[in-house]
Design an enzyme around this catalytic site. Structure first.
Site, short mmCIF file in Angstrom:
data_model
loop_
_atom_site.label_atom_id
_atom_site.label_comp_id
_atom_site.label_asym_id
_atom_site.label_seq_id
_atom_site.Cartn_x
_atom_site.Cartn_y
_atom_site.Cartn_z
N TYR A 1 0.85 -1.19 0.00
CA TYR A 1 0.00 0.00 0.00
C TYR A 1 0.88 1.24 0.00
O TYR A 1 1.72 1.42 0.89
CB TYR A 1 -0.89 -0.02 1.24
CG TYR A 1 -2.05 0.96 1.25
CD1 TYR A 1 -2.20 1.95 0.29
CD2 TYR A 1 -3.02 0.89 2.24
CE1 TYR A 1 -3.26 2.83 0.31
CE2 TYR A 1 -4.10 1.76 2.28
CZ TYR A 1 -4.21 2.74 1.31
OH TYR A 1 -5.27 3.61 1.34
N CYS A 2 0.70 2.13 -1.00
CA CYS A 2 1.39 3.41 -1.07
C CYS A 2 2.90 3.20 -0.99
O CYS A 2 3.49 2.53 -1.82
CB CYS A 2 0.86 4.34 0.01
SG CYS A 2 1.41 6.06 -0.14
N LEU A 3 3.58 3.77 0.02
CA LEU A 3 5.02 3.59 0.15
C LEU A 3 5.37 2.12 0.34
O LEU A 3 6.44 1.66 -0.08
CB LEU A 3 5.56 4.39 1.34
CG LEU A 3 5.93 5.84 1.08
CD1 LEU A 3 4.68 6.67 0.84
CD2 LEU A 3 6.69 6.42 2.26
N GLY B 1 3.93 -0.18 -1.22
CA GLY B 1 3.95 -0.69 -2.58
C GLY B 1 5.27 -0.37 -3.27
O GLY B 1 5.82 -1.19 -4.02
N PHE C 1 -1.49 -1.03 -4.08
CA PHE C 1 -2.55 -0.07 -3.77
C PHE C 1 -1.97 1.34 -3.90
O PHE C 1 -1.03 1.71 -3.19
CB PHE C 1 -3.05 -0.24 -2.34
CG PHE C 1 -3.72 -1.54 -2.01
CD1 PHE C 1 -4.08 -2.44 -3.00
CD2 PHE C 1 -4.00 -1.88 -0.69
CE1 PHE C 1 -4.69 -3.64 -2.69
CE2 PHE C 1 -4.61 -3.07 -0.37
CZ PHE C 1 -4.96 -3.96 -1.36
#
Length: 600
Positions: A333-335, A337, A361
């Site tokens: 998710y985000c960072l 990811g 994400f």
């Protein structure tokens, strides 16, 4: 998002003596607040840096640049004068008793700051509101003129100007906000006393920390982050949580979730009704979650290499010990990811294919257009951040990151709370998402500097061999793992067209999905509610607009689509795995200990 804050009192009978007493008390509390501010200012007078002056300097240069547009300035001046003259005419007619005359335009109806009927009940308040909107529109039109400034400096100037305009809105001042006057009448001034008490309570350690929610209303493991599980591994960087199965059999391949370290993991496990973790467990996944440490000075030298080595790679090793399965499906998710993508490239460089599939994400891998947060990131400002981390003991306080993100949505995340808490005297209500948003984490200096400079400033991750991690040149084009990218249409932190560029860097099969809403709500979109839909397209076109043009819309949450996709890589059914039943003993119940460490 709006401000979920409740009124503390019902309308009272007008009592002049009580009103006078409350006004006196509110004034005394205001004087006390000013004294504390002056005292704090005298104690802390930090030297300004180039990064601190970036926005004022950009605005100054933008203002000088207006000299190149005399004709357009004259045009906008004339338009402003016409609007103000029309407003003055309508105001006079309204004051003379002519019925049915509106002083505001259609734009005011769309502005949530002026949604309360009180703004249009009196001609003066409506005229103040419309005058502000006219002048704000005038300055924003000037800000959009072609500029000879560098693009980054021009964006800084626009951002700073827009934030100044937001701060000067009449709803932010008690004498120009009719809602405040109404509250004074309804409460005999109790709202002002309560507001000043809120202001003093929120002024901590020489700075104002606006409460978005009741921070005493939640407890991790009791109200939020409640999905049952056990911490089965811990090192100096992370705890690894294994969740308790709720199905008789589970899918063979475990699921590893890599959350961002800039926030705590439980955004994916807020409440039972919106927990992605709980839902994934119910779909038969053996779910593992990384819970990052909230670093302090002793972790100042943690490097990005260690986040790979002691984070994602170690987590996969421990999952093999816990389940006997070497292969995993990974979700970032985000960072998290971004870290997952680097991990995949590292594994590809080593010929290690143990990640069967990877899901991203709202993840940036190409940072060429990083969105609105980019206004805070140039060489001078990153240098200023590095200096601040060094002086602060080797880490960046979570409040600094939070303040930057809040400024991107100042009306919703700053000024709405300012008005409700300090002018209307309301109390914040319990709200799980805002509690998570306020539960900040710190950034260790070495890792954070590497991340900002190599990703945001120089965009090296997209370049084959642009960065080296743990001795391996990182090349995303060598990754052939099947990947699933989900981004969101209104994301201002990881713009979907930029995440789309990142999805194109891989060589394996890619499924790109675009969800509705934003960075958080578009991801935390429970399958049981289907609040927001999504678009899918089996072909990854070169241009994101072309991809969307031929994409198929769905009214369902993307969770359904993802579960169908990941099922192809989840393997056959096997006996459910209890945490601690494998080679890793259960250490303590979820949510563990690292997540409970508070910053500040």
């Amino acid at each position: 998002m709006g401000s979920p804050i409740k009124t503390t009192t019902e309308p009272q009978r007008f009592q002049p003596l009580q009103l006078q007493a409350n006004l006196t008390k509110a004034f005394m509390l205001w004087q006390l607040f000013n004294a504390r501010m002056a005292q704090a200012s005298a104690k802390t007078r930090p030297a300004s840096s180039a990064g601190d002056m970036a926005f004022p300097n950009a605005l100054k240069n933008w203002f000088i640049n207006l000299a190149y547009h005399p004709a357009r300035i004259i045009q906008h001046n004339q338009e402003l004068l016409q609007k103000q003259f029309s407003l003055w005419q309508r105001l006079n007619m309204r004051l003379l008793g002519f019925p049915g005359i509106s002083l505001s335009d259609d734009e005011s109806n769309k502005d949530r700051r002026f949604k309360d009927p009180a703004w249009k009940e009196g001609p003066l308040s409506e005229a103040v509101m419309q005058t502000y909107l006219n002048f704000a529109g005038y300055w924003k039109a000037l800000a959009e003129l072609d500029t000879r400034l560098p693009e980054q400096e021009s964006k800084k100037a626009q951002f700073f100007l827009n934030n100044l305009l937001d701060a000067l809105a009449p709803n932010n001042f008690p004498h120009t906000n009719p809602q405040v006057w109404q509250a004074i009448r309804d409460t005999n001034g109790d709202n002002l006393v309560k507001g000043m008490e809120n202001l003093l309570n929120d002024f901590q350690d020489g700075e104002l920390r606006i409460r978005m929610t009741d921070m005493q209303a939640f407890e991790l493991g009791r109200d939020i982050a409640t999905t049952p599980g056990q911490v089965v591994f811990r090192n100096e960087l992370m705890e690894l949580i294994q969740y308790t199965p709720t199905t008789g059999t589970v899918r063979k391949t475990p699921l590893l979730i890599v959350p961002p370290w800039i926030n705590k993991y439980y955004i994916l496990d807020l409440r039972e009704q919106n927990s992605f973790v709980k839902w994934a467990v119910e779909q038969g996944h053996t779910v593992f979650m990384i819970s990052w440490i909230n670093p302090g000075s002793e972790q100042r030298d943690l490097t990005f290499d260690e986040y790979v080595e002691k984070g994602t790679l170690t987590a996969m090793d421990m999952i093999e010990q816990a389940t006997g399965e070497r292969e995993v499906n990974m979700v970032g998710y985000c960072l998290g990811g971004t870290l997952s993508g680097i991990t995949l490239a590292w594994l590809a460089a080593k010929g290690d294919g143990r990640v069967k599939s990877a899901t991203f994400f709202t993840t940036l891998l190409d940072f060429s257009e990083p969105g609105e947060i980019g206004v805070f990131l140039d060489d001078a400002q990153v240098t200023s951040i590095e200096e601040r981390m060094d002086k602060n003991g080797g880490y960046l306080e979570g409040k600094n990151m939070g303040a930057a993100f809040n400024m991107l949505r100042a009306n919703d995340l700053i000024w709405s709370f300012f008005v409700n808490l300090y002018l209307l005297g309301k109390d914040p209500i319990p709200f799980d998402l805002l509690y998570w948003n306020s539960d900040s984490t710190r950034m260790p200096a070495a890792m954070h500097s590497f991340y900002l400079r190599n990703m945001y400033l120089n965009n090296r991750l997209r370049e084959p061999g642009g960065i080296t991690v743990n001795g391996a040149a990182i090349d995303l084009s060598k990754v052939t793992t099947p990947v699933y990218f989900v981004s969101t249409q209104d994301d201002h932190i990881a713009p979907w067209k930029t995440t789309y560029k990142g999805a194109q860097l891989f060589s394996g099969p890619v499924r790109f999905v675009l969800g509705q809403s934003g960075h958080i709500a578009g991801i935390v979109n429970p399958a049981a509610k289907d609040k927001y839909g999504h678009w899918t397209n089996g072909t990854l076109a070169t241009d994101p607009d072309q991809w969307l043009k031929s994409a198929t819309p769905s009214k369902q949450s993307w969770w359904h689509d993802w579960d169908k996709w990941v099922s192809a890589y989840a393997g056959e059914q096997t006996e459910a795995r209890e945490p601690g039943a494998g080679k890793l003993p259960a250490m303590c119940p979820a949510p563990g200990t690292y997540v409970k460490v508070k910053a500040g």
